[in-house]
Design an enzyme around this catalytic site. Structure first.
Site, PDB file in Angstrom:
ATOM      1  N   HIS A   1      55.594  51.292  16.411  1.00 34.82           N
ATOM      2  CA  HIS A   1      56.351  52.079  17.382  1.00 34.82           C
ATOM      3  C   HIS A   1      55.446  53.048  18.143  1.00 34.82           C
ATOM      4  CE1 HIS A   1      59.683  50.423  15.233  1.00 34.82           C
ATOM      5  NE2 HIS A   1      59.474  51.146  14.154  1.00 34.82           N
TER       6      HIS A   1
ATOM      7  N   LYS B   1      64.710  58.525  11.076  1.00 29.60           N
ATOM      8  CA  LYS B   1      65.467  57.577  11.896  1.00 29.60           C
ATOM      9  C   LYS B   1      66.484  56.870  11.006  1.00 29.60           C
ATOM     10  CE  LYS B   1      62.101  55.111  13.682  1.00 29.60           C
ATOM     11  NZ  LYS B   1      60.979  55.672  12.908  1.00 29.60           N
TER      12      LYS B   1
ATOM     13  N   ASP C   1      64.197  53.859   5.757  1.00 27.57           N
ATOM     14  CA  ASP C   1      63.703  55.215   6.004  1.00 27.57           C
ATOM     15  C   ASP C   1      64.571  56.250   5.299  1.00 27.57           C
ATOM     16  OD1 ASP C   1      61.602  54.383   7.533  1.00 27.57           O
ATOM     17  OD2 ASP C   1      62.558  54.752   9.461  1.00 27.57           O
TER      18      ASP C   1
ATOM     19  N   HIS D   1      62.960  47.099  16.022  1.00 27.49           N
ATOM     20  CA  HIS D   1      62.284  46.268  15.023  1.00 27.49           C
ATOM     21  C   HIS D   1      62.445  44.793  15.353  1.00 27.49           C
ATOM     22  CE1 HIS D   1      63.162  50.078  12.905  1.00 27.49           C
ATOM     23  NE2 HIS D   1      61.956  49.909  12.459  1.00 27.49           N
TER      24      HIS D   1
ATOM     25  N   MET E   1      27.437  40.273  63.819  1.00 26.16           N
ATOM     26  CA  MET E   1      27.297  40.806  65.185  1.00 26.16           C
ATOM     27  C   MET E   1      26.037  41.645  65.340  1.00 26.16           C
ATOM     28  SD  MET E   1      31.153  42.022  66.212  1.00 26.16           S
ATOM     29  CE  MET E   1      31.562  42.961  64.756  1.00 26.16           C
TER      30      MET E   1
ATOM     31  N   PRO F   1      29.072  33.079  64.900  1.00 27.85           N
ATOM     32  CA  PRO F   1      29.968  33.232  66.058  1.00 27.85           C
ATOM     33  C   PRO F   1      30.114  34.680  66.511  1.00 27.85           C
ATOM     34  CG  PRO F   1      31.211  32.673  64.061  1.00 27.85           C
ATOM     35  CD  PRO F   1      29.756  32.530  63.729  1.00 27.85           C
ATOM     36  N   GLY F   2      29.986  35.645  65.576  1.00 22.48           N
ATOM     37  CA  GLY F   2      30.080  37.061  65.962  1.00 22.48           C
ATOM     38  C   GLY F   2      28.900  37.449  66.836  1.00 22.48           C
TER      39      GLY F   2
END
Lengths: 542, 542
Positions: free
Chosen positions: B57, B105, B110, B211, B472, B528-529
C-alpha cells in the site's frame, strides 16, 4: 475506456485547469489559443524564469511554477512544442522583470520556437537569455543530445538563484554551466499510450526520450537489478570520467509515468546500493517529474554535488510538483524487544487445575474429526484441527510443567501464549485476546469470572461479533453469565451446550466465520466454534 | 520481466530500506523477523501514534512516519497483516510515551493482530488505545466496512493532535470521531499485479478494497466523466445526507497505484467541477497515498470540513509520503498580449526593393516542383512547397502594400512575420529568427550586412547547424561573406550558388534535415534549402 483521460485535445487544458485550481497561478485565457501559467504574485525585482514545451510530461512544466522555481510555464499540445506567439506572450507578461530566462529542452521544435520568441522579445526591448538542457547520454556521439528529466533540476537551480537576486547574464551563465554537467538516461518496459494514437506497445528499451520515440537499443533485462545496471552504469562511467570517481553526486530517480510506488522504492534501494549511499550527497525524492504520459519506465540523472547546487536544490519551494530532497544515509537499525516464550512459566502449580486443563485438551483433541466435519458443512472444514492444535500445545505445556497453574495472571498469560503460538487463524488470536485481557484483570485483583468477562468483551471489540452471530461467543457468553450469577461449573457447561446447540437455528451472521454463508447452508448446523467451547466447558467441569 | 520489482519476499524489505535511507528513521533489525520503522527522534512527551498493516500500500504506512504524523509503522508481507509480536515490539519501543494510539484499518487480520498486541501491551502496563478506520462505502449495509484510503487522513489528523499535546483518551475519542465521518470509494480499470501470483487481470470494477479483492460490481464507464460520477455521486449522496447538502468538504483523490500524472490531473479537474470548487474547503494534492500495488484505479475520500480537521490537515509535516493540501479556487485568467499582425506595415516604401523582393518571391514559386523533387531524393519532398508558401505570403504582402520596404527594421520585421505565419516547419522559424534578429540590429543602427550576419548567427545558435551540415547556411554564409568583403549582389549570388552546389559533395550532416540520412543517399544531391537561398540571391541581384 482504457485510461482516465478526456479527449486528446482536452487533456492538456484539463490538466492545466487542475493545476491552476490548486496553485496560486494566473492562467492565460483559453480562448486566446495559448496555454500559459504564471505565478500569481511574481516578485518583479527578480529575473523571471520561464520554461515549457510539449504537454504530456506533467508535472513538468506547470507543476514547477511557484516561488523559488519557475515564474511561469508555456505548454503546447501533447508532445508538440508551443507556438512562438504563446512563448512570446509569456515573455511579454514578465516584461516588468529585470530580464527573462528561458529554460529550453534540446528538441528542435522547442529550440526554434523559444528561440524565435526570444529574438522577437529582444526586438521589443526585453532582456532575454536562455539555458539549453541537453542531458541525455543515450547517444554518446549525438551532436544534439536531448533535454530530458535533468531539466527539472535546472528549473530548481536557476529558480533558486533568481530568488537570490542573481542578474540575468550571470543566471544564464551559471544555469548553462549547471545544465551542462547533468547526465541522464532512461529505460522503459513498454512505450506509452498516446491518446488518439493506436500504436502497439513496444518492448523494453534503453535510452528513451520523453516523446515516445524508440529508445536507442532494445534490451532484455532479466531482473530489476540488471535493468538498473543498464541505466546506472553508463551514467556512473561518464560521471567518473568527467567528475572523478570519488566526486560526490546528486541523484534523481524520475518515474516516466507508469511506475508504482513499490517499483520506485525498489529502484531507489538498488540505486543507493549500487552507487554507494556515502557517495550521494543529495537525492530528490523518487517521483514522477518529467513523464512521457503513462510510460512504464524510469530515468536517472546524476550531477556533481557542488556546494552551490546543493544549496539551490535544498531551498524550499511552493510548487505542486517538486518532491523535495533528502541526504541518503545507511539505515539505522534497532533490536525490537520481542517476547520471551517462557515469560510466564514461573509461579505456583495447582494439580487440580492442571488436571482440568488436561481434560479440556483431551476433549478437544478427541473432537478434532467431528468438529472438522461440522465446519465442512458451512466453511473450510478446519475448525477441529485448529482447536486440536491449540489443545496439543496446552497438553505439551502441561507435560513440560511450563504453565503456572496455581498463579492466576501468569496462567492466563501462559494460556494466551500457548494458544497464540499454536492455533493460528482468527480463533487463536481471539482466544489469545480473551486470556491476555483476563490476565490484566486478574493482575488488577479481579476474580476469574469478571476477568474472563472482560476478556470476552475485548474479543467482541476486536472481532466485531455479537451474541447470535454463530461464533464461540454463543457458548462463551451464556457460560460466563451462569458463573456470574453464582452457578457451578456444571451450570456453566450446561449453558454453554445450550448456547452452542441453539446456533443451529441461527441463519444470519453479521460477523465471524458464517458471515458470508447463505442461510440455507447454516440451518440445522451447530457452529463448530461454539461447539468446541461447550466441549471445553464440559471437560473442565467433569 | 514485467515490473521493476525484486522477489515477492524481498520487495517489502527493499522498499522499507529505501524509506529508511531517505527519512530519519530507526528500522528494526531485519534478522528479528519484524518490519518496524520509528521516528529517529520521537518527542517522548507526546502520545505515540502507530499504524501499519499488510505491505503493498506504499507510501502507506512507513511513508507517513515523521514529526506531526505517525511515530512509527509496522509492515507485514504483501497484503498480509503483520504478526502480533511485531506490533507489540513497536508498542514497547514507544513505552516511554504518555500512551500509544494504534490506527487500525478495519480488516479482520489487522483488527485481531493489532488488538492482541494492544491487550498484551496493556498487560505490561503500557497505556494503549486504538482508532478503527472503516471508511469504505462500497457495501452500504456492511457490518464491517473496510478501512481504505481515508486512513491516511486519520494519520494526519491524530498525528497533528498528538504533536499538540492531546492526551491518549481524548486523542482516541477525537480520532475515532474523525474516522467515523470519512467516506471513501474506489474504482479501477484493472486489478493489480500481485508479484508471485499469475491471476489474470480483471475488468473495470467499482467498490474496491486495497488487497486486489474483486469490487462490489463490474462497471463499464464510457468516459472518464462517467467513471468519476460512478465514484463521486454515491459519496456526495451520503455526504449530503449525513452532513447537509451545503456542508463544506475535505476532498482526497488517491491514486491506487497505476494512474499517470495526466490522469490524476484530469480526474482532479473533473472532481472539482462536479462537486463545485466553492464547496471544497481543502483538497490533498492528488497522489498515490494508499495503493494496491500497481492497480490502475483511484479512490476518492470526502469528509466534513470542520475547523478542527482543517487545522490538522494544514499543519506542516516531515514525511516522505504526505503530499500537502491546497484550498481549491476557480482559475484566475489573464489576457495574453498577442502580436498584431499589421504591427510592422507602417513606414516608408522603396519601389526598387519591392521589385527585388517580388523577383525573389517569383523565383521561389517557380522553383517549387524542382525543389520538392530535390528534397524527395533525401527527405520528405516538401522543401519546395515550404519555400513557395513563404514566397506567396511575401507576394501577397507586397500586393497589399503591407511591407514597409523603405524602412529597414520594419521591413525585416515584416519579412519575419510573413515567413513565420506562412512557412511552418523548422525552415520558417529559422528564417524568421534571422530576420527578427536582423531587425533588432538594424534598429540599433547597424547596416544590413552585419544585421543579417547577426541573424544567421542566431539561426545557428538555435538551430545548431554549422557550415557543411547541408543546410541553408551553406549558401547564406558565403553570400554574406562576399557582401561583407565589399562584393556586389552578383558576387553574393555567385557565392551562394557555389556554396549550394558544393552541398552535393557533403555526405555527413551533424544537424538539420540531412542529419539522419545515410551518406549514399546524400552523395550528388544538392541541399534544397541551400539551393532555395541561391535562387533567392540570384533573383534579388538580377
Amino acid at each position: 475506456m482504457d485510461q482516465f483521460l478526456t479527449s486528446p485535445r482536452a487533456i492538456v487544458d484539463d490538466v492545466l485547469d487542475a493545476v491552476a485550481a490548486l496553485q496560486p497561478l494566473l492562467r492565460s485565457d483559453p480562448a486566446s489559443g495559448t496555454r500559459i501559467v504564471l505565478q500569481a504574485e511574481r516578485d518583479p525585482a527578480q529575473v523571471a524564469v520561464l520554461s515549457g514545451g510539449g504537454a504530456g510530461h506533467e508535472p513538468a512544466h506547470a507543476g514547477f511554477v511557484g516561488p523559488g522555481m519557475l515564474s511561469g510555464a508555456i505548454a503546447g499540445d501533447l508532445f508538440a512544442s508551443p507556438g512562438v506567439e504563446a512563448v512570446l506572450a509569456a515573455i511579454r507578461a514578465c516584461a516588468d522583470a529585470p530580464g527573462v530566462l528561458l529554460v529550453i529542452k534540446n528538441y528542435t521544435g522547442d529550440r526554434l520556437n523559444f528561440g524565435l520568441a526570444a529574438e522577437r522579445a529582444r526586438a521589443e526591448g526585453i532582456d532575454v537569455a536562455s539555458v539549453l538542457v541537453a542531458d541525455d547520454i543515450a547517444l554518446p556521439d549525438a551532436a544534439q543530445p536531448r533535454g530530458i528529466a535533468g531539466t527539472v533540476l535546472v528549473h530548481k537551480y536557476v529558480g533558486h538563484l533568481a530568488r537570490e537576486g542573481v542578474a540575468l547574464a550571470e543566471l544564464a551563465r551559471r544555469g548553462q554551466a549547471f545544465a551542462d554537467r547533468l547526465l541522464s538516461l532512461g529505460m522503459a518496459l513498454s512505450s506509452c499510450t498516446v491518446p488518439g494514437q493506436h500504436a502497439g506497445r513496444r518492448a523494453p528499451e534503453l535510452g528513451l526520450g520523453i516523446h515516445n520515440e524508440p529508445g536507442t537499443r532494445k534490451v532484455q533485462p532479466a531482473s530489476v537489478e540488471e535493468a538498473l545496471a543498464l541505466v546506472l552504469d553508463p551514467l556512473l562511467e561518464q560521471a567518473d570520467a568527467r567528475y572523478g570517481a570519488d566526486a560526490p553526486l546528486l541523484l534523481m530517480l524520475n518515474d516516466l509515468g507508469g511506475c508504482s510506488t513499490q517499483e520506485l522504492g525498489v529502484l531507489t534501494r538498488l540505486a543507493l546500493q549500487r552507487i554507494g549511499t556515502e557517495r550521494i550527497a543529495l537525492m530528490t525524492l523518487p517521483a514522477a517529474l518529467m513523464t512521457s504520459m503513462d510510460m512504464h519506465g524510469f530515468s536517472i540523472t546524476v550531477a556533481p554535488a557542488d556546494a552551490d547546487a546543493l544549496a539551490a536544490l535544498q531551498s524550499p519551494v511552493q510548487t505542486l510538483g517538486w518532491p523535495g530532497v533528502r541526504v541518503p544515509h545507511a539505515p539505522t537499525h534497532f533490536a525490537p524487544a520481542l517476547s520471551r516464550s517462557d515469560a510466564h512459566r514461573h509461579g505456583a502449580r495447582d494439580a487440580q487445575r492442571g488436571a482440568a486443563l488436561a481434560r479440556v485438551a483431551q476433549a478437544l483433541i478427541a473432537a478434532q474429526a467431528e468438529l472438522d466435519a461440522l465446519d465442512a458443512q458451512t466453511g473450510d472444514g478446519d475448525a477441529g484441527s485448529t482447536f486440536a492444535a491449540g489443545a496439543r500445545a496446552l497438553q505439551q505445556a502441561l507435560d513440560e510443567d511450563a504453565l503456572a497453574t496455581g498463579a492466576d495472571a501468569p496462567l492466563a498469560h501462559g494460556l494466551a501464549a500457548a494458544i497464540e503460538r499454536s492455533m493460528g487463524g482468527s480463533s487463536g488470536v481471539l482466544l489469545s485476546i480473551l486470556f491476555t485481557t483476563a490476565a490484566t484483570e486478574l493482575e488488577a485483583g479481579h476474580g476469574w469470572v469478571p476477568a474472563l468477562q472482560a476478556g470476552v468483551a475485548r474479543m467482541q471489540h476486536y472481532g466485531g461479533a455479537q451474541l447470535g452471530d454463530r461464533t464461540m461467543l454463543d457458548a462463551l457468553l451464556p457460560a460466563l453469565e451462569a458463573l456470574a450469577h453464582g452457578g457451578s461449573t456444571d451450570d456453566a457447561a450446561r449453558a454453554a451446550r445450550a448456547g452452542a446447540d441453539a446456533t443451529a437455528q441461527l441463519t444470519q451472521a453479521r460477523a465471524g466465520r458464517s458471515a458470508a454463508v447463505p442461510a440455507d447452508a447454516l440451518r440445522g448446523v451447530v457452529d463448530p466454534g461454539a461447539d468446541a467451547v461447550a466441549r471445553a466447558c464440559a471437560a473442565w467441569g467433569r
